[in-house]
Write an enzyme that holds these catalytic residues in place. Structure first.
Site, PDB file in Angstrom:
ATOM      1  N   GLN A 131      33.502  19.796 -33.052  1.00  0.00           N
ATOM      2  CA  GLN A 131      34.491  19.058 -32.259  1.00  0.00           C
ATOM      3  C   GLN A 131      35.503  20.000 -31.624  1.00  0.00           C
ATOM      4  OE1 GLN A 131      37.147  16.700 -34.657  1.00  0.00           O
ATOM      5  NE2 GLN A 131      37.738  15.351 -32.978  1.00  0.00           N
ATOM      6  N   TYR A 183      38.536  19.537 -29.851  1.00  0.00           N
ATOM      7  CA  TYR A 183      39.705  18.795 -29.375  1.00  0.00           C
ATOM      8  C   TYR A 183      40.944  19.695 -29.411  1.00  0.00           C
ATOM      9  CZ  TYR A 183      38.156  13.864 -29.061  1.00  0.00           C
ATOM     10  OH  TYR A 183      37.603  12.666 -28.678  1.00  0.00           O
ATOM     11  N   SER A 184      41.311  20.162 -30.645  1.00  0.00           N
ATOM     12  CA  SER A 184      42.602  20.825 -30.834  1.00  0.00           C
ATOM     13  C   SER A 184      42.684  22.182 -30.155  1.00  0.00           C
ATOM     14  CB  SER A 184      42.862  21.021 -32.329  1.00  0.00           C
ATOM     15  OG  SER A 184      42.773  19.803 -32.992  1.00  0.00           O
ATOM     16  N   GLU A 222      36.324   8.012 -36.060  1.00  0.00           N
ATOM     17  CA  GLU A 222      36.575   9.027 -37.076  1.00  0.00           C
ATOM     18  C   GLU A 222      37.353   8.439 -38.255  1.00  0.00           C
ATOM     19  OE1 GLU A 222      38.481  12.493 -35.434  1.00  0.00           O
ATOM     20  OE2 GLU A 222      38.738  13.450 -37.369  1.00  0.00           O
ATOM     21  N   SER A 274      47.155  13.321 -38.097  1.00  0.00           N
ATOM     22  CA  SER A 274      48.033  13.486 -39.263  1.00  0.00           C
ATOM     23  C   SER A 274      48.627  12.133 -39.687  1.00  0.00           C
ATOM     24  CB  SER A 274      49.155  14.484 -38.945  1.00  0.00           C
ATOM     25  OG  SER A 274      50.089  13.863 -38.100  1.00  0.00           O
ATOM     26  N   GLU A 288      51.629  11.299 -40.341  1.00  0.00           N
ATOM     27  CA  GLU A 288      52.841  10.897 -39.610  1.00  0.00           C
ATOM     28  C   GLU A 288      52.440  10.135 -38.334  1.00  0.00           C
ATOM     29  OE1 GLU A 288      52.243  13.884 -40.789  1.00  0.00           O
ATOM     30  OE2 GLU A 288      53.936  14.514 -42.025  1.00  0.00           O
TER      31      GLU A 288
END
Ligand SMILES: Cc1cc2nc3c(=O)[nH]c(=O)nc-3n(C[C@H](O)[C@H](O)[C@H](O)COP(=O)(O)OP(=O)(O)OC[C@H]3O[C@@H](n4cnc5c(N)ncnc54)[C@H](O)[C@@H]3O)c2cc1C
Length: 394
Positions: free
Chosen positions: A126, A128-129, A245, A376, A378
């Site tokens: 993946q 993405y980040s 996911e 995350s 949060e």
């Protein structure tokens, strides 16, 4: 809402247990028994065994080679695999890009990619980040420019690419337009890992595995046919994929197994007065975890019962993700505190910890990440505040 399983579901659970008894190879069972960390080649070996049985993609529909099961059967299989400690399958093909291609891909893309994801012939990762685009994913900078000859040219960097060194393909979010709002210029592309200019640099995780990589793109050519969904319209695909996911992240089976392990450690750890399990404070801590886990199990059953009634998994999957990841971490913390100074031994082979518990410290370290990956906690709380509680400004 009926939260009990039918006789047919109970029979299926027994079938899964019988299958695991005879089909989990001894070398994988040996690692499962001590809850060791499985590396990618072992994960793919188990993938191929489940594929042969037709159980590798319980959530895929019949038309794409899945078993077309109801939500309860899917949950039972996942729970039993986790309870047995089998290698967790790589989610990038089966849970993420596969369902996305089913939903948004062309017929040619479905025919080209889905069978090989299912069989495990092609492994995915993946992309993405990026260094400055994690929670704020729409800030991503990997550029994909049109070369005027039917290709995109990719330049930039991804980070945290789990097991990129084993992958044949990477799905990336790339910037195809910088002129408007940042989430409106993103496209979803499929890139073969062996393309010229794509360089993977694995780095060691705190759990002592080469789990992550930085992935660099320098003039990487990607044919236009590898675009999934509309040009510049990748943001809605990105969000759909993250929904897939999160639904699978509650880990009830894994936590149930871990709780049994915590009890075993407490029962086997001697104190001047007997064993730690007799200590009322330890018993109270274990009981508190048991209650939390039971709550999570019921929340998961409710989600399954809702799915059986046809409700799509909504923002409540964020709740399962938050509680599931927190409980996993708290159980590892409890195991570490019960092990005391023995938990400081780390692959040194000379501790007084029974070999079966040697993996606790590194797995504790690995699961520090469970409240971060998959979006995350949060951010999940923000989702709940906005979508379920209708709070302003979240
Ligand atoms: C084990 C692991 C595996 C991963 N595998 C992959 C992978 O294979 N591919 C991939 O693309 N990515 C992967 N990631 C990356 C992961 O998706 C990101 O780490 C995650 O999205 C968080 O982004 P960040 O690390 O940039 O943290 P940041 O976004 O910088 O956040 C830092 C902290 O600030 C908090 N925060 C940020 N914004 C807000 C806000 N608006 N409100 C409240 N709090 C906020 C965050 O919750 C966090 O606690 C992986 C990460 C881990 C840890």
């Amino acid at each position: 809402m009926d939260l009990s399983f039918s006789a047919e579901h109970d029979a299926f659970r027994a079938e899964v247990r019988a299958f695991l008894k005879t089909n989990l190879p001894p070398h994988l069972r040996a690692k499962a028994d001590v809850d060791a960390h499985f590396e990618m080649p072992e994960i793919m070996e188990w993938h191929r065994i489940l594929y042969k049985k037709g159980w590798v993609a319980p959530h895929w529909p019949n038309e794409h080679g899945g078993p077309g099961w109801d939500a309860a059967r899917r949950f039972i299989l996942t729970e039993e695999l986790e309870l047995a400690g089998t290698p967790g399958l790589s989610p990038f093909g089966l849970i993420m890009v596969g369902p996305l291609i089913m939903q948004f891909g062309t017929d040619a893309q479905k025919a080209r990619f889905l069978p090989k994801i299912l069989s495990g012939e092609e492994v995915w990762c993946q992309g993405y980040s990026e260094p400055n685009a994690g929670s704020d994913l729409a800030s991503l900078k990997l550029r994909a420019d049109d070369d005027g000859k039917g290709n995109f040219v990719l330049n930039g960097q991804k980070t945290w690419t789990t097991y990129a060194q084993y992958a044949d393909w990477i799905f990336v979010l790339a910037r195809t337009d910088s002129s408007g709002p940042k989430h409106k210029g993103i496209s979803f592309l499929l890139v073969p890992m062996k393309t010229k200019g794509l360089v993977v640099k694995p780095f060691l995780s705190i759990g002592n595995t080469l789990a992550f990589s930085e992935t660099f793109f320098e003039d990487v050519l990607v044919p236009r046919e590898n675009l999934v969904g509309p040009l510049h319209g990748g943001w809605s695909l990105a969000k759909a994929l993250l929904g897939h996911e999160r639904t699978f992240i509650a880990s009830v089976g894994a936590s149930t197994r871990l709780l049994a392990r915590v009890k075993r450690i407490a029962a086997e750890t001697r104190t001047p007065a007997g064993v730690l399990f007799d200590d009322p404070i330890v018993r109270a801590k274990i009981a508190a975890m048991e209650i939390k886990l039971e709550g999570l199990r019921m929340a998961n059953y409710r989600a399954i019962a809702g799915a059986q009634l046809g409700h799509a998994p909504g923002p409540e999957s964020s709740l399962l993700k938050i509680r599931g990841s927190e409980i996993l971490q708290q159980l590892f913390e409890l195991a570490m505190s019960i092990m005391g100074h023995d938990s400081l031994s780390w692959f040194n082979g000379a501790s007084s910890v029974p070999p079966i518990e040697e993996w606790v410290p590194s797995q504790w370290a690995y699961y520090r990440a469970s409240t971060i990956y998959g979006g995350s906690n949060e951010i999940q709380r923000n989702v709940i505040a906005k979508m379920i509680l209708n709070l302003p400004g979240a």
